[in-house]
Design a protein around this motif. Structure first.
Motif, mmCIF file in Angstrom:
data_model
loop_
_atom_site.group_PDB
_atom_site.id
_atom_site.type_symbol
_atom_site.label_atom_id
_atom_site.label_comp_id
_atom_site.label_asym_id
_atom_site.label_seq_id
_atom_site.Cartn_x
_atom_site.Cartn_y
_atom_site.Cartn_z
ATOM 1 N N HIS A 180 -2.987 53.196 27.485
ATOM 2 C CA HIS A 180 -2.424 52.311 28.511
ATOM 3 C C HIS A 180 -1.719 53.133 29.590
ATOM 4 C CE1 HIS A 180 -3.224 48.287 27.116
ATOM 5 N NE2 HIS A 180 -2.669 48.498 25.927
ATOM 6 N N PHE A 181 -0.878 54.085 29.167
ATOM 7 C CA PHE A 181 -0.141 54.892 30.132
ATOM 8 C C PHE A 181 -1.095 55.627 31.072
ATOM 9 C CE2 PHE A 181 3.325 55.442 26.656
ATOM 10 C CZ PHE A 181 3.859 54.206 26.965
ATOM 11 N N ALA A 182 -2.165 56.184 30.522
ATOM 12 C CA ALA A 182 -3.137 56.914 31.339
ATOM 13 C C ALA A 182 -3.805 55.981 32.341
ATOM 14 C CB ALA A 182 -4.178 57.583 30.439
ATOM 15 N N GLN A 183 -4.153 54.768 31.896
ATOM 16 C CA GLN A 183 -4.781 53.806 32.800
ATOM 17 C C GLN A 183 -3.814 53.376 33.903
ATOM 18 O OE1 GLN A 183 -5.867 50.817 29.926
ATOM 19 N NE2 GLN A 183 -7.831 51.775 29.440
ATOM 20 N N TRP A 184 -2.577 53.097 33.502
ATOM 21 C CA TRP A 184 -1.591 52.647 34.487
ATOM 22 C C TRP A 184 -1.304 53.717 35.528
ATOM 23 C CZ3 TRP A 184 2.400 50.651 30.335
ATOM 24 C CH2 TRP A 184 1.839 49.548 29.675
ATOM 25 N N SER A 185 -1.384 54.986 35.133
ATOM 26 C CA SER A 185 -1.052 56.075 36.055
ATOM 27 C C SER A 185 -1.996 56.127 37.254
ATOM 28 C CB SER A 185 -1.050 57.423 35.330
ATOM 29 O OG SER A 185 -2.367 57.784 34.937
ATOM 30 N N GLU A 186 -3.125 55.422 37.160
ATOM 31 C CA GLU A 186 -4.043 55.363 38.294
ATOM 32 C C GLU A 186 -3.415 54.629 39.476
ATOM 33 O OE1 GLU A 186 -7.546 53.481 36.801
ATOM 34 O OE2 GLU A 186 -7.884 55.004 35.251
ATOM 35 N N GLU A 187 -2.452 53.719 39.194
ATOM 36 C CA GLU A 187 -1.819 52.937 40.264
ATOM 37 C C GLU A 187 -0.298 52.988 40.232
ATOM 38 O OE1 GLU A 187 -3.161 48.935 40.730
ATOM 39 O OE2 GLU A 187 -5.264 49.426 40.321
ATOM 40 N N ASP A 188 0.289 53.362 39.101
ATOM 41 C CA ASP A 188 1.743 53.274 38.931
ATOM 42 C C ASP A 188 2.410 54.640 39.072
ATOM 43 O OD1 ASP A 188 1.051 50.725 38.298
ATOM 44 O OD2 ASP A 188 1.710 50.804 36.211
#
Length: 225
Positions: A180-188
């Motif tokens: 989740h953290f890796a995916q969110w880092s694309e926008e967050d």
């Protein structure tokens, strides 16, 4: 600015309210604190930036007899969910499909919950805080409830650990949490709390962190009269 919760979190919009409690430590308490701070001075109009499904707006409307809350979001699907959730409040709510980086109307308070981390650079965030300061009436309040890291690397790792432990307690294993953290880092982007406070202060506010729980914090900026 474009954002889709369905694309970003990989969940259906209708499942957001259940899932967000599994993902975010202290979510209910954070909303309650943010609503209390946003309504402390009984503003005539509160702006809810990146309002999503309207959870923060509902908390604000229940916390105080604020005449109007305006929800601002770029995700039309989320605003539709908010309209259904807040239908009972009638004319006390209005909905604006727009980016919070667009011009803001004059208001008594500006609040955001798990939204401003979509601002990717600190310079852009500083500029946003300055525009919020300009939009607020004298004595107005900025409330930002969001994730924030720590300045020291060792302390930052403790923040991530607390986040992972919360998700683990809600049925999300560590591998999935880190995915989740890796995916969110694309926008967050999560800045250290110290930098958030400095950015709010630099925009002209009296800045204070009024609540902290693991990775989540509520930062308040008070505009002088």
């Amino acid at each position: 600015m474009s954002h889709s919760v369905h694309r970003h979190l990989r969940i259906e919009v209708r499942a957001y309210d259940e899932m967000i409690r599994r993902l975010i430590p202290g979510y209910e308490e954070m909303l309650a604190v943010a609503a209390r701070e946003a309504t402390r001075k009984s503003p005539r109009l509160v702006l809810d930036l990146g309002a999503g499904t309207g959870a923060l707006t509902k908390a604000i409307l229940l916390a105080n007899s604020v005449p109007t809350v305006e929800l601002i979001d770029v995700d039309g699907d989320m605003l539709q969910q908010a309209e259904a959730r807040l239908a009972a409040f009638g004319s006390r709510v209005r909905f604006t499909l727009s980016s919070f980086l667009d011009p803001l109307p004059s208001c008594g308070a500006v609040a955001a919950s798990i939204a401003l981390h979509h601002v990717r650079s600190l310079d852009t965030k500083r500029a946003l805080y300055r525009r919020i300061h300009a939009a607020l009436e004298p004595g107005g309040t900025l409330v930002n409830a969001d994730a924030a890291l720590a300045a020291e690397p060792s302390a930052t790792e403790a923040v991530w650990r607390a986040w992972i432990d919360h998700m683990g307690a809600h049925g999300i294993d560590e591998e999935s949490a880190r995915r989740h953290f890796a995916q969110w880092s694309e926008e967050d982007t999560y800045f250290p709390l110290e930098e958030e406070l400095a950015a709010v202060s630099g925009a002209g506010f009296d800045a204070e962190c009024v609540w902290r729980h693991g990775p989540m914090s509520v930062v308040v900026g008070r505009k002088r009269r």
